[in-house]
Design a protein around this motif. Sequence first.
Motif, PDB file in Angstrom:
ATOM      1  N   ALA A 206     -16.598  66.844   0.232  1.00  0.00           N
ATOM      2  CA  ALA A 206     -15.208  66.832   0.710  1.00  0.00           C
ATOM      3  C   ALA A 206     -14.893  68.085   1.530  1.00  0.00           C
ATOM      4  N   LEU A 207     -15.535  69.185   1.215  1.00  0.00           N
ATOM      5  CA  LEU A 207     -15.322  70.429   1.967  1.00  0.00           C
ATOM      6  C   LEU A 207     -16.121  70.446   3.265  1.00  0.00           C
ATOM      7  N   ARG A 208     -17.220  69.706   3.302  1.00  0.00           N
ATOM      8  CA  ARG A 208     -18.135  69.773   4.438  1.00  0.00           C
ATOM      9  C   ARG A 208     -17.864  68.692   5.483  1.00  0.00           C
ATOM     10  N   LEU A 209     -17.458  67.493   5.036  1.00  0.00           N
ATOM     11  CA  LEU A 209     -17.346  66.350   5.939  1.00  0.00           C
ATOM     12  C   LEU A 209     -15.928  66.199   6.486  1.00  0.00           C
ATOM     13  N   PRO A 210     -15.793  65.578   7.664  1.00  0.00           N
ATOM     14  CA  PRO A 210     -14.461  65.342   8.230  1.00  0.00           C
ATOM     15  C   PRO A 210     -13.747  64.203   7.516  1.00  0.00           C
ATOM     16  N   ALA A 211     -12.461  64.039   7.831  1.00  0.00           N
ATOM     17  CA  ALA A 211     -11.692  62.935   7.248  1.00  0.00           C
ATOM     18  C   ALA A 211     -12.297  61.600   7.661  1.00  0.00           C
ATOM     19  N   MET A 212     -12.023  60.572   6.874  1.00  0.00           N
ATOM     20  CA  MET A 212     -12.540  59.208   7.053  1.00  0.00           C
ATOM     21  C   MET A 212     -14.046  59.143   6.799  1.00  0.00           C
ATOM     22  N   SER A 213     -14.531  60.010   5.890  1.00  0.00           N
ATOM     23  CA  SER A 213     -15.945  60.022   5.522  1.00  0.00           C
ATOM     24  C   SER A 213     -16.118  59.462   4.115  1.00  0.00           C
ATOM     25  N   LEU A 214     -17.251  58.807   3.896  1.00  0.00           N
ATOM     26  CA  LEU A 214     -17.613  58.338   2.568  1.00  0.00           C
ATOM     27  C   LEU A 214     -18.211  59.499   1.791  1.00  0.00           C
ATOM     28  N   LEU A 215     -17.594  59.847   0.667  1.00  0.00           N
ATOM     29  CA  LEU A 215     -18.056  60.976  -0.135  1.00  0.00           C
ATOM     30  C   LEU A 215     -19.010  60.541  -1.244  1.00  0.00           C
ATOM     31  N   HIS A 216     -18.767  59.361  -1.767  1.00  0.00           N
ATOM     32  CA  HIS A 216     -19.582  58.894  -2.898  1.00  0.00           C
ATOM     33  C   HIS A 216     -19.567  57.380  -2.918  1.00  0.00           C
ATOM     34  N   GLN A 217     -20.733  56.806  -3.021  1.00  0.00           N
ATOM     35  CA  GLN A 217     -20.848  55.355  -3.141  1.00  0.00           C
ATOM     36  C   GLN A 217     -21.410  55.023  -4.505  1.00  0.00           C
ATOM     37  N   ASP A 218     -20.828  54.011  -5.123  1.00  0.00           N
ATOM     38  CA  ASP A 218     -21.335  53.602  -6.425  1.00  0.00           C
ATOM     39  C   ASP A 218     -22.821  53.298  -6.307  1.00  0.00           C
ATOM     40  N   LEU A 219     -23.585  53.634  -7.305  1.00  0.00           N
ATOM     41  CA  LEU A 219     -25.033  53.541  -7.226  1.00  0.00           C
ATOM     42  C   LEU A 219     -25.489  52.131  -6.868  1.00  0.00           C
ATOM     43  N   ASP A 220     -26.513  52.061  -6.018  1.00  0.00           N
ATOM     44  CA  ASP A 220     -27.104  50.761  -5.734  1.00  0.00           C
ATOM     45  C   ASP A 220     -28.054  50.386  -6.869  1.00  0.00           C
ATOM     46  N   LEU A 221     -28.619  49.185  -6.775  1.00  0.00           N
ATOM     47  CA  LEU A 221     -29.445  48.677  -7.873  1.00  0.00           C
ATOM     48  C   LEU A 221     -30.649  49.577  -8.132  1.00  0.00           C
ATOM     49  N   LEU A 222     -31.293  50.088  -7.084  1.00  0.00           N
ATOM     50  CA  LEU A 222     -32.454  50.955  -7.273  1.00  0.00           C
ATOM     51  C   LEU A 222     -32.094  52.184  -8.102  1.00  0.00           C
ATOM     52  N   GLN A 223     -30.961  52.802  -7.794  1.00  0.00           N
ATOM     53  CA  GLN A 223     -30.552  53.995  -8.534  1.00  0.00           C
ATOM     54  C   GLN A 223     -30.121  53.656  -9.946  1.00  0.00           C
ATOM     55  N   ARG A 224     -29.496  52.478 -10.108  1.00  0.00           N
ATOM     56  CA  ARG A 224     -29.076  52.076 -11.454  1.00  0.00           C
ATOM     57  C   ARG A 224     -30.272  51.774 -12.348  1.00  0.00           C
ATOM     58  N   VAL A 225     -31.426  51.459 -11.739  1.00  0.00           N
ATOM     59  CA  VAL A 225     -32.634  51.270 -12.548  1.00  0.00           C
ATOM     60  C   VAL A 225     -32.935  52.544 -13.321  1.00  0.00           C
ATOM     61  N   LEU A 226     -32.893  53.693 -12.640  1.00  0.00           N
ATOM     62  CA  LEU A 226     -33.169  54.964 -13.311  1.00  0.00           C
ATOM     63  C   LEU A 226     -32.082  55.309 -14.309  1.00  0.00           C
ATOM     64  N   ARG A 227     -30.834  55.015 -13.963  1.00  0.00           N
ATOM     65  CA  ARG A 227     -29.717  55.398 -14.826  1.00  0.00           C
ATOM     66  C   ARG A 227     -29.576  54.490 -16.043  1.00  0.00           C
ATOM     67  N   ASP A 228     -29.744  53.160 -15.839  1.00  0.00           N
ATOM     68  CA  ASP A 228     -29.371  52.215 -16.884  1.00  0.00           C
ATOM     69  C   ASP A 228     -30.546  51.541 -17.587  1.00  0.00           C
TER      70      ASP A 228
END
Length: 495
Positions: A206-228
């Motif tokens: 949020a400090l580095r990127l300009p307005a109208m930027s995506l800061l965080h996207q909910d994990l995709d399936l590949l990442q949820r494999v490691l998490r869940d």
Amino acid sequence: MQQDILINWSPQETRVAVIEHGAVQELHIERPLERGLVGNVYLGRISRVLPGMQSAFIDIGLERAAFLHVADVWQRQPDGEAPALARKGEPQRPIEKQVFEGQALMVQVIKDPIGNKGARLSTQISIAGRLLVFLPQDEHVGVSQKIPGAERDALRARLQALVGDRSTGGGGGFILRTNGEDSSDAELAEDIAYLRKTWARIRQAALRLPAMSLLHQDLDLLQRVLRDLVGEHTQGIRIDSLEQFQRLRMFGQEFMPAAAGKLQHYKGERPIFDLYSIDEEIAKALGRRVDLKSGGYLIVDQTEALTTIDVNTGGFVGVRNFDDTVFKTNLEAAGAIARQLRLRNLGGVIIVDFIDMAQSAHQEAVLAEFRRQLVRDRVKTMAGGFSQLGLVEMTRKRTRESLAHMLCEPCPACQGKGSVKTARSLCYDILREILREARQFNPREFRVLASAQVVELFLDEESQHLAGLSDFIGKPISLQAGSALGQEQYDIVLL
């Protein structure tokens, strides 16, 4: 219990199979085009404030501006306490006194855009982990309302001890999810560390990127494999894409180093899902009938309200007597049903109709085996005993769409009924419709457009009835077969 995870990746679809005891137990499928925006965090810019509607429109980089209502504004309390949404009945500060046009604001999507409506936003940020939900703007430590009251105080005390002194430990509030009820302190601590690290990364972005930027996207399936999905029993995680293997390894090394160490790049010539005939298992999981090794079978029917599973002996005749045959079939079915629930991801209310057993000892043994098999399910389940009608009622938490709902759609011929009217029934429907039309209109001729099966029956067995109706109404009736028409589709044209 040894567990292997296989990942088949392509640009259009990611498929994950969980293998236990050499058989597929779970299937997870995700398509990028079907992913929603709920949970995504953006740095938006307020384009317009509407005091009359107590709302604001915010640009977050999508085609349409998103919508923020005053009720979803996370505001700091006047007495300096932690931020909070206004409680029911408390006065709400007007939105024009909280935000202004051109302001950059961190927001989270709470409802996907639908039709001409933009996404709905909230300034209350929440980040979901495997076991916990992190509320970085709050200081509250709580437990899901779905967890029984007798256990809530003990769980809250455990969680508060793990969160530690929030003035020096990173702050933020946590809510224990229902699937974290039986988790160890080590698992909870790992989730806390992951969530706090994720929030730190969002703040830096949020400090580095300009307005109208995506800061965080909910994990995709590949990442949820490691998490869940990865646990202490996981032997390895094999993925057939080198690019995604490298991406997933970088993510795991930062957030989940223990899980990242189990990643392997699959280099075999055979498609990775062919190792365990997973595509064949997917095809079977979309059918109603599940064959058992003994010769018995299950019939699985999924409806909007509930799922029913019927157990049948089929070709299994046993070696001793009928009671033993039924008992052995039900025992095998108990394990097969538990696997099908995971494989098909069936949720909600589930009714199991085991074959009637005369001996109560057999009933208890089957129920004990069924519950033992359900323990392996990572999704929360609850099974009751045998009812007076000999049925077992159970529930399984809905976590995502079932496999059938994800891969299939209603049949255009039967509209999801699973059956269509016979050609003879349609012939009689058409005859009644012609008689009805003849009483209201006076055309020169009636022309019937119908499927080839219906037209053929009219020309053969039902020709006398068609001719009799033509004589009765005094008008000719012609037939025309439509190759594109389904069996239940027909039209009567007045000429």
